[in-house]
Enzyme design. Sequence first.
Site, PDB file in Angstrom:
ATOM      1  N   GLU A 148      17.215  44.448 -12.675  1.00 30.75           N
ATOM      2  CA  GLU A 148      17.924  45.722 -12.823  1.00 30.75           C
ATOM      3  C   GLU A 148      18.246  46.242 -11.436  1.00 30.75           C
ATOM      4  O   GLU A 148      17.374  46.312 -10.578  1.00 30.75           O
ATOM      5  CB  GLU A 148      17.052  46.737 -13.548  1.00 30.75           C
ATOM      6  N   GLU A 241      18.294  58.957 -15.672  1.00 28.30           N
ATOM      7  CA  GLU A 241      16.924  58.667 -16.093  1.00 28.30           C
ATOM      8  C   GLU A 241      16.161  59.982 -16.041  1.00 28.30           C
ATOM      9  O   GLU A 241      16.108  60.626 -14.995  1.00 28.30           O
ATOM     10  CB  GLU A 241      16.253  57.692 -15.128  1.00 28.30           C
TER      11      GLU A 241
END
Length: 251
Positions: A148, A241
């Site tokens: 990621e 996030e």
Amino acid sequence: MILTLFTALLAVTAARQLSSSLPTAHRRRGIDASVLCGKTDSEKEGPFTISLNEFGGGNATDGSQCIQATAQNDSTISWTTNWTWTGGDSVKSFSNVNLDTAVGRQIRDITNLPATFEWTYDIDNSSIANVAYELITSTSVDGEDINEILIWLASFNAQPISSTVDEQGNPEPVTRNINAHGSTWNLFVGSNGTSSVFSFLPTNGTIESFHSDLNVFVKFLILNNGLDQSHVLKAVQAGTEVTSGSGTLSV
Ligand SMILES: *[C@@H]1O[C@H](CO)[C@@H](O)[C@H](O)[C@H]1NC(C)=O
Ligand SMILES: *[C@@H]1O[C@H](CO)[C@@H](O)[C@H](O)[C@H]1NC(C)=O
Ligand SMILES: *[C@@H]1O[C@H](CO)[C@@H](O)[C@H](O)[C@H]1NC(C)=O
Ligand SMILES: *[C@@H]1O[C@H](CO)[C@@H](O)[C@H](O)[C@H]1NC(C)=O
Ligand SMILES: *[C@@H]1O[C@H](CO)[C@@H](O)[C@H](O)[C@H]1NC(C)=O
Ligand SMILES: *[C@@H]1O[C@H](CO)[C@@H](O)[C@H](O)[C@H]1NC(C)=O
């Protein structure tokens, strides 16, 4: 093919001012503007998919989140997410927009990934959240997440995943002061249990208007950190996030 990718990637774009200058009827054509509040809700909007992606919501003592697309054409999408979360140290959600037409290519074949991200955040000052792009690579589009790549545009009291920490216990970058796009970035590397996580954080603050080539970051990792270039792009996402507090992100 490159042209397609280029057009498509302009897409992870937020043209708030531009879209709000269009007449409402025109702006909303073809959009499903429903408010999604179910933790795995997602919705296809032209070449994009918006997702609530509340993968860590079970970790909270209380809270909820919604996401809504507000305008969309073939290259741009505007959207918003509002949330409030309490309890738990870990990330509750990564609500995001994925550019569906950008996935599936081997990263060695990608020459550029132009992208734009303009946003505003109405957020409590003690909240923990970020604003970031997330690119996921794997052996195939349906494979497990392997790497990621996060490109942070803002941190609100949030810290990147890092396998090394300094004497104060703060995440320690593996590489400092990488120049890209008129900003400098520190790179943090770690694992979240399932994937290797590479996080680029701007050293001089928040970037509310990002117009750049995301491939610069991918290429950096191939050259310097052994990122496997035979892997394919599995996701190209722009989002937030969120760990705790409350806020509304508008893109
Ligand atoms: C999509 O909308 C944005 C913002 O309103 C605009 O700048 C862009 O030209 C549009 N693109 C297409 C393909 O219509
Ligand atoms: C988010 O906004 C929607 C209305 O658009 C509302 O129904 C929902 O309760 C809000 N959720 C949070 C967590 O603020
Ligand atoms: C959050 O969930 C993870 C497992 O998903 C657990 O290990 C951790 O202890 C939880 N944290 C809190 C603060 O509840
Ligand atoms: C948030 O703002 C309040 C009032 O302006 C201030 O007292 C507090 O220190 C701030 N907290 C953080 C984490 O910035
Ligand atoms: C970040 O700092 C560099 C040099 O230190 C400067 O050239 C650049 O404009 C800054 N970028 C932002 C987004 O403030
Ligand atoms: C960490 O792992 C989860 C899967 O448990 C994944 O969905 C999430 O996106 C990962 N990445 C980060 C940066 O937390």
